[in-house]
Design a protein around this motif. Structure first.
Motif, PDB file in Angstrom:
ATOM      1  N   GLU A  85      18.122  36.055  53.510  1.00 40.74           N
ATOM      2  CA  GLU A  85      19.261  36.222  55.004  1.00 40.74           C
ATOM      3  C   GLU A  85      18.083  35.962  56.104  1.00 40.74           C
ATOM      4  O   GLU A  85      16.720  36.005  56.450  1.00 40.74           O
ATOM      5  CB  GLU A  85      19.234  38.178  55.253  1.00 40.74           C
ATOM      6  CG  GLU A  85      19.716  38.635  54.756  1.00 40.74           C
ATOM      7  CD  GLU A  85      21.549  37.753  54.533  1.00 40.74           C
ATOM      8  OE1 GLU A  85      21.779  37.355  55.820  1.00 40.74           O
ATOM      9  OE2 GLU A  85      22.243  38.141  54.170  1.00 40.74           O
ATOM     10  N   PRO A  86      18.354  35.212  57.144  1.00 41.89           N
ATOM     11  CA  PRO A  86      19.278  34.548  57.379  1.00 41.89           C
ATOM     12  C   PRO A  86      20.082  33.334  57.416  1.00 41.89           C
ATOM     13  O   PRO A  86      20.575  33.027  57.811  1.00 41.89           O
ATOM     14  CB  PRO A  86      19.592  35.096  59.050  1.00 41.89           C
ATOM     15  CG  PRO A  86      17.833  35.201  59.470  1.00 41.89           C
ATOM     16  CD  PRO A  86      17.994  34.950  58.231  1.00 41.89           C
ATOM     17  N   ALA A 128      22.772  32.616  60.071  1.00 46.41           N
ATOM     18  CA  ALA A 128      23.806  33.559  59.866  1.00 46.41           C
ATOM     19  C   ALA A 128      23.425  34.449  60.968  1.00 46.41           C
ATOM     20  O   ALA A 128      22.625  34.890  60.585  1.00 46.41           O
ATOM     21  CB  ALA A 128      24.024  33.567  58.767  1.00 46.41           C
ATOM     22  N   GLY A 129      24.253  34.795  62.330  1.00 46.55           N
ATOM     23  CA  GLY A 129      23.305  36.142  63.262  1.00 46.55           C
ATOM     24  C   GLY A 129      24.443  37.125  62.712  1.00 46.55           C
ATOM     25  O   GLY A 129      25.817  36.924  62.746  1.00 46.55           O
ATOM     26  N   ALA A 130      23.853  37.826  62.593  1.00 45.78           N
ATOM     27  CA  ALA A 130      25.104  38.921  61.866  1.00 45.78           C
ATOM     28  C   ALA A 130      25.546  39.612  64.047  1.00 45.78           C
ATOM     29  O   ALA A 130      25.419  39.569  63.990  1.00 45.78           O
ATOM     30  CB  ALA A 130      24.365  39.884  61.556  1.00 45.78           C
ATOM     31  N   MET A 131      27.192  39.462  63.211  1.00 45.83           N
ATOM     32  CA  MET A 131      27.524  40.533  64.038  1.00 45.83           C
ATOM     33  C   MET A 131      28.269  42.003  63.727  1.00 45.83           C
ATOM     34  O   MET A 131      30.147  41.676  63.961  1.00 45.83           O
ATOM     35  CB  MET A 131      28.876  39.507  64.224  1.00 45.83           C
ATOM     36  CG  MET A 131      28.342  38.241  65.554  1.00 45.83           C
ATOM     37  SD  MET A 131      29.477  37.047  65.361  1.00 45.83           S
ATOM     38  CE  MET A 131      30.968  37.994  65.549  1.00 45.83           C
ATOM     39  N   TYR A 181      29.875  37.335  60.988  1.00 46.65           N
ATOM     40  CA  TYR A 181      28.629  36.188  61.416  1.00 46.65           C
ATOM     41  C   TYR A 181      28.568  35.633  61.776  1.00 46.65           C
ATOM     42  O   TYR A 181      30.230  34.750  61.935  1.00 46.65           O
ATOM     43  CB  TYR A 181      27.370  36.513  60.599  1.00 46.65           C
ATOM     44  CG  TYR A 181      27.840  35.437  59.399  1.00 46.65           C
ATOM     45  CD1 TYR A 181      27.483  34.043  59.384  1.00 46.65           C
ATOM     46  CD2 TYR A 181      28.572  36.539  58.097  1.00 46.65           C
ATOM     47  CE1 TYR A 181      27.767  33.063  58.146  1.00 46.65           C
ATOM     48  CE2 TYR A 181      29.080  35.333  57.089  1.00 46.65           C
ATOM     49  CZ  TYR A 181      28.521  34.005  56.948  1.00 46.65           C
ATOM     50  OH  TYR A 181      28.609  33.396  55.801  1.00 46.65           O
ATOM     51  N   TYR A 182      28.163  34.879  62.954  1.00 49.01           N
ATOM     52  CA  TYR A 182      27.785  33.713  63.694  1.00 49.01           C
ATOM     53  C   TYR A 182      27.225  32.562  62.414  1.00 49.01           C
ATOM     54  O   TYR A 182      26.184  32.889  61.998  1.00 49.01           O
ATOM     55  CB  TYR A 182      27.846  33.485  64.963  1.00 49.01           C
ATOM     56  CG  TYR A 182      26.364  33.857  65.129  1.00 49.01           C
ATOM     57  CD1 TYR A 182      25.334  32.186  65.156  1.00 49.01           C
ATOM     58  CD2 TYR A 182      25.945  34.882  65.982  1.00 49.01           C
ATOM     59  CE1 TYR A 182      24.259  32.487  65.952  1.00 49.01           C
ATOM     60  CE2 TYR A 182      24.250  35.378  66.003  1.00 49.01           C
ATOM     61  CZ  TYR A 182      23.996  34.055  65.309  1.00 49.01           C
ATOM     62  OH  TYR A 182      22.692  34.469  66.541  1.00 49.01           O
ATOM     63  N   GLN A 183      28.039  31.045  62.797  1.00 45.86           N
ATOM     64  CA  GLN A 183      26.910  30.064  61.529  1.00 45.86           C
ATOM     65  C   GLN A 183      26.259  28.934  62.896  1.00 45.86           C
ATOM     66  O   GLN A 183      27.238  28.526  63.782  1.00 45.86           O
ATOM     67  CB  GLN A 183      27.314  29.691  60.679  1.00 45.86           C
ATOM     68  CG  GLN A 183      28.770  29.314  60.686  1.00 45.86           C
ATOM     69  CD  GLN A 183      29.843  29.591  59.420  1.00 45.86           C
ATOM     70  OE1 GLN A 183      28.991  30.377  58.153  1.00 45.86           O
ATOM     71  NE2 GLN A 183      30.421  27.844  59.290  1.00 45.86           N
ATOM     72  N   TRP A 228      34.675  35.985  59.047  1.00 48.55           N
ATOM     73  CA  TRP A 228      34.478  37.322  58.903  1.00 48.55           C
ATOM     74  C   TRP A 228      34.846  37.516  57.506  1.00 48.55           C
ATOM     75  O   TRP A 228      35.742  36.406  57.011  1.00 48.55           O
ATOM     76  CB  TRP A 228      35.983  37.763  59.867  1.00 48.55           C
ATOM     77  CG  TRP A 228      35.568  37.453  61.573  1.00 48.55           C
ATOM     78  CD1 TRP A 228      35.271  38.864  62.306  1.00 48.55           C
ATOM     79  CD2 TRP A 228      35.859  36.517  62.486  1.00 48.55           C
ATOM     80  NE1 TRP A 228      35.527  37.558  63.233  1.00 48.55           N
ATOM     81  CE2 TRP A 228      35.717  36.609  63.647  1.00 48.55           C
ATOM     82  CE3 TRP A 228      36.529  34.547  61.698  1.00 48.55           C
ATOM     83  CZ2 TRP A 228      35.642  35.769  64.192  1.00 48.55           C
ATOM     84  CZ3 TRP A 228      36.693  34.370  62.785  1.00 48.55           C
ATOM     85  CH2 TRP A 228      36.086  34.515  63.961  1.00 48.55           C
TER      86      TRP A 228
END
Length: 152
Positions: free
Chosen positions: A72-73, A108-111, A116-118, A149
């Motif tokens: 991660e990430p 990949a940033g957690a939301m 997550y956004y990539q 999602w």
């Protein structure tokens, strides 16, 4: 939660033109770190010239991808796409099929726990001059930004 959906969306409106891009995807986690899926793409470019002429260019297609998340990430992705797009050559056929075989790295940033956004920088190993996706700095590089999602 092994199935995920998402994709990319871009819209630009202006007096001299319009740009619309939509690229949905669906994927399946084969293991905790490895997944595969399908993607689609539609792109519309509408150009308006000073003489009143309006030209519409649309491209569409789809492909398959595999994704590895070693730590991660970090994301690592390979994808193959086939696009139908207008030809850039005036003497050739009006529309052509274009293959793209891309490999790249991303973040990949957690939301939250299920999204997550990539952001990915991809390199097109085929580099067909008719490639409909806009290049990033140099034509075989492509910058992708999207959201994912997980379904319950």
């Amino acid at each position: 939660q092994r199935i995920y959906v998402g994709g990319e969306l871009a819209l630009s409106l202006g007096t001299n033109g319009t740009y619309l891009y939509a690229a949905p995807l669906i994927g399946f986690d084969i293991t905790k770190k490895f997944s595969a899926g399908l993607s689609g793409m539609y792109q519309l470019q509408r150009l308006r010239f000073n003489n009143g002429a309006v030209y519409n260019f649309n491209s569409f297609g789809g492909g398959v991808f595999t994704r590895l998340r070693p730590v991660e990430p970090l994301l690592m992705q390979i994808e193959y796409n086939l696009f139908n797009t207008p030809s850039i050559y005036a003497t050739g056929p009006e529309r052509v099929n274009v293959s793209a075989f891309m490999a790249g790295l991303g973040y990949a940033g957690a939301m939250g726990p299920k999204a997550y956004y990539q952001i990915m920088l991809m390199y097109d190993l085929i580099a067909d001059p008719n490639m409909p996706l806009p290049g990033f700095i140099i034509p075989p590089l492509h910058l992708k930004f999207g959201f994912v999602w997980y379904l319950e």
